[in-house]
Design a protein around this motif. Structure first.
Motif, short mmCIF file in Angstrom:
data_model
loop_
_atom_site.label_atom_id
_atom_site.label_comp_id
_atom_site.label_asym_id
_atom_site.label_seq_id
_atom_site.Cartn_x
_atom_site.Cartn_y
_atom_site.Cartn_z
N GLN A 15 0.81 -1.21 0.00
CA GLN A 15 0.00 0.00 0.00
C GLN A 15 0.85 1.27 0.00
O GLN A 15 0.34 2.34 -0.33
N VAL A 16 2.10 1.15 0.40
CA VAL A 16 3.00 2.30 0.47
C VAL A 16 4.28 1.93 -0.25
O VAL A 16 4.96 0.97 0.14
N MET A 17 4.63 2.68 -1.30
CA MET A 17 5.78 2.29 -2.10
C MET A 17 6.34 3.46 -2.88
O MET A 17 5.69 4.48 -3.10
N ASP A 18 7.59 3.30 -3.28
CA ASP A 18 8.29 4.24 -4.14
C ASP A 18 8.56 3.54 -5.47
O ASP A 18 9.11 2.42 -5.48
N ILE A 19 8.18 4.16 -6.58
CA ILE A 19 8.33 3.54 -7.89
C ILE A 19 9.10 4.48 -8.81
O ILE A 19 8.70 5.65 -8.98
N ASP A 20 10.17 3.99 -9.39
CA ASP A 20 11.00 4.77 -10.32
C ASP A 20 10.91 4.12 -11.69
O ASP A 20 11.19 2.91 -11.83
N ILE A 21 10.53 4.90 -12.70
CA ILE A 21 10.21 4.33 -14.02
C ILE A 21 10.89 5.14 -15.12
O ILE A 21 10.91 6.37 -15.08
N ARG A 22 11.39 4.44 -16.12
CA ARG A 22 11.77 5.06 -17.39
C ARG A 22 11.16 4.23 -18.50
O ARG A 22 11.46 3.04 -18.65
N MET A 23 10.27 4.87 -19.27
CA MET A 23 9.58 4.18 -20.36
C MET A 23 10.08 4.66 -21.71
O MET A 23 10.34 5.85 -21.91
N HIS A 24 10.21 3.73 -22.65
CA HIS A 24 10.49 4.06 -24.06
C HIS A 24 9.30 3.56 -24.86
O HIS A 24 9.05 2.36 -24.95
N MET A 25 8.58 4.49 -25.45
CA MET A 25 7.38 4.13 -26.19
C MET A 25 7.75 3.92 -27.66
O MET A 25 8.18 4.84 -28.35
N HIS A 26 7.61 2.69 -28.11
CA HIS A 26 7.96 2.31 -29.49
C HIS A 26 6.67 2.04 -30.25
O HIS A 26 6.28 0.89 -30.49
N GLY A 27 5.95 3.11 -30.60
CA GLY A 27 4.73 2.98 -31.37
C GLY A 27 3.46 3.02 -30.55
O GLY A 27 2.37 3.19 -31.11
N ALA A 28 3.55 2.87 -29.24
CA ALA A 28 2.35 2.89 -28.40
C ALA A 28 1.75 4.29 -28.36
O ALA A 28 2.47 5.29 -28.37
N ASP A 29 0.43 4.34 -28.30
CA ASP A 29 -0.25 5.63 -28.14
C ASP A 29 -0.16 6.12 -26.70
O ASP A 29 0.07 7.30 -26.45
N ARG A 30 -0.36 5.19 -25.77
CA ARG A 30 -0.35 5.52 -24.35
C ARG A 30 0.29 4.39 -23.57
O ARG A 30 0.19 3.22 -23.96
N ALA A 31 0.91 4.76 -22.46
CA ALA A 31 1.53 3.74 -21.60
C ALA A 31 1.66 4.29 -20.20
O ALA A 31 1.64 5.51 -19.98
N GLY A 32 1.79 3.38 -19.23
CA GLY A 32 1.97 3.82 -17.86
C GLY A 32 1.70 2.70 -16.88
O GLY A 32 1.90 1.52 -17.19
N ILE A 33 1.21 3.09 -15.69
CA ILE A 33 0.96 2.11 -14.64
C ILE A 33 -0.34 2.42 -13.91
O ILE A 33 -0.81 3.56 -13.90
#
Length: 514
Positions: free
Chosen positions: A383-401
């Motif tokens: 329920q309590v967290m730290d999230i570090d993200i780097r996304m590379h979108m290769h053709g996707a319209d939308r992305a995430g979590i």
């Protein structure tokens, strides 16, 4: 980690599932704006607007809490209580280390609180008048004495909208500066003093954009920051609470970048006349960040800010009990050149960074999704967290979590980057309880250019909040959420194409904390 040590067992109708772990809340009753935060002798002091008698706005007093790391807080007795003659509104505490006020000694400098008194019908002042008062402490904030002259500053003619003194020592002029507001004008008024008790007007500021019927400016903070860390390029920041007309609806925290010569603040790079809220600079683009204020007395050059994590649109209706109101995570501030102009950048304070570093992290680097959703495995549940993200979108319209999500994905707070629109959005429409107020807005978006399709996100998840940072902290989005207890999962997604999560680190912060 707990907001308070050993909280009592929950009673009927209480909501311990939403008591934050990382963010300060009082044990019970109403809390709004932070007041007078300062650091002295290794201790962080936080004061705040507080109703000691009920979980609703009223009987305004100053609550008080202390901490050695701004994460574990100890709640104290009310510092400045309301009375039959007045309520206690927002203000500042400073360490008068040179005893300019004469209210202490150089060996034992006084703590001086400048705050707004709202006088009542049976006071010696006219009813509903707001004016600036003074209290002081000679025992490091444990007890407070009212100054014999009350108030120390009143408008002429008196006003029911003159409030929120923000005070700092202006070194080049060897005097104190106070920033106050006439909230409904809206206008910032700057004053000077050599002793904290006698004040003279320096200048007025405003209105500068965002002037609509019913708008108010509140909680001014004026402070310097070097641009890109260069002390020869010093800029001044004026932060203000704006209510309503916040960029995500309701209340919000805006800032102006400019210069201050000891008398006048001059903004630079203003949007054209008539521009909407999105054209201005906001400390936070979420719905739940208001009344940002700066800690006084910090030894570091970079200031730390904290705000009220709520929104006047629905603050009285949030479904928490026996408390209402909480603080944002303390953030360190810097001024950086981004997109060719200076922008305020926030990053979590070093105490929080150290907390995250002390916990084992789960890595999901190199994960590729093609037009699909993927639930992270059971070890990433919490329920309590730290999230570090780097996304590379290769053709996707939308992305995430999705965070605070159920296994089936029917509940969750969606954090999504839209490649076509070049926007970052926090969508809390299915985050849990949302129907407690028709003004609890669902989606908040901000422009985040990523022409090459690479997006970095830092997400801080607590039991009832989500904070998202991007672009070196120049974009921050803070939102309250009220998920069910079983919404503990993280789910990644990519829509209409492929996305690579080249870096993804999840650190659970609600395990082994006691």
């Amino acid at each position: 980690m707990a907001s308070l040590p050993n909280p009592p067992a929950a009673q009927a109708n209480e909501t311990p599932q939403w008591r934050p772990l990382l963010h300060y809340t009082p044990r019970r009753n109403w809390m709004n704006d932070p007041n007078g935060p300062f650091f002295y002798k290794g201790v962080y002091h936080l004061f705040y607007q507080y109703n000691p008698e009920a979980p609703e706005w009223g009987n305004m007093s100053w609550g008080h809490a202390t901490s050695t790391d701004m994460l574990h807080w100890h709640e104290h007795d009310v510092a400045l209580p309301f009375s039959e003659t007045k309520d206690i509104f927002s203000g500042t505490v400073v360490v008068d280390k040179h005893n300019t006020s004469g209210l202490g000694t150089t060996d034992n400098p006084p703590l001086v609180a400048l705050y707004t008194s709202v006088f009542k019908k049976n006071a010696s002042n006219a009813p509903d008048v707001q004016a600036q008062s003074l209290a002081y402490s000679n025992d490091e904030g444990r007890t407070w004495k009212s100054y014999h002259k009350d108030p120390v500053l009143t408008l002429s003619p008196p006003s029911p909208h003159f409030r929120d003194p923000g005070v700092f020592w202006y070194e080049p002029g060897d005097y104190w500066v106070m920033a106050t507001v006439v909230a409904n004008a809206p206008k910032v008024k700057l004053y000077k003093s050599t002793n904290l008790t006698d004040w003279t007007l320096l200048s007025d500021f405003g209105p500068v954009g965002l002037v609509q019927p019913g708008i108010q400016w509140e909680m001014p903070s004026l402070f310097p920051l070097p641009l890109d860390g260069n002390p020869t390029q010093l800029k001044w920041i004026l932060m203000l609470g704006v209510n309503p007309w916040g960029v995500s609806g309701g209340s919000g925290s805006i800032y102006y970048v400019g210069s201050f010569d000891g008398t006048t603040f001059r903004p630079e790079g203003l949007p054209p006349e008539g521009a909407g809220p999105a054209a201005y600079d906001w400390v936070d683009h979420g719905a739940d960040h208001y009344a940002a204020i700066v800690f006084a007395g910090l030894p570091a050059a970079r200031p730390v800010t904290i705000g009220w994590m709520s929104n006047w649109d629905y603050a009285s209706q949030v479904p928490t009990a026996p408390w209402k109101g909480q603080m944002t995570l303390p953030m360190t501030m810097a001024l950086r050149t981004i997109d060719g102009r200076p922008q305020l950048c926030l990053t979590p304070d070093g105490h929080y960074t150290a907390l995250v570093a002390a916990h084992a992290a789960l890595s999901f680097d190199g994960m590729r999704l093609s037009s699909e959703r993927r639930l992270l495995p059971e070890p990433a549940r919490g329920q309590v967290m730290d999230i570090d993200i780097r996304m590379h979108m290769h053709g996707a319209d939308r992305a995430g979590i999705f965070v605070r999500a159920t296994v089936d994905g029917h509940v969750g707070t969606k954090i999504v980057y839209d490649m076509k629109k070049q926007t970052l959005t926090v969508d809390r429409s299915r985050s849990g309880q949302t129907g407690f107020s028709p003004r609890f807005s669902h989606e908040h978006s901000v422009s985040v250019p990523a022409p090459a399709g690479e997006v970095s996100l830092h997400v801080i998840v607590d039991r009832n909040s989500v904070e998202v940072l991007s672009r070196n902290g120049s974009v921050v989005m803070t939102d309250l959420v009220f998920p069910p207890a079983d919404a503990e999962r993280v789910m990644t997604f990519s829509e209409n194409g492929m996305t690579e999560f080249s870096h993804m680190k999840v650190t659970l912060l609600d395990r082994n904390q006691e």
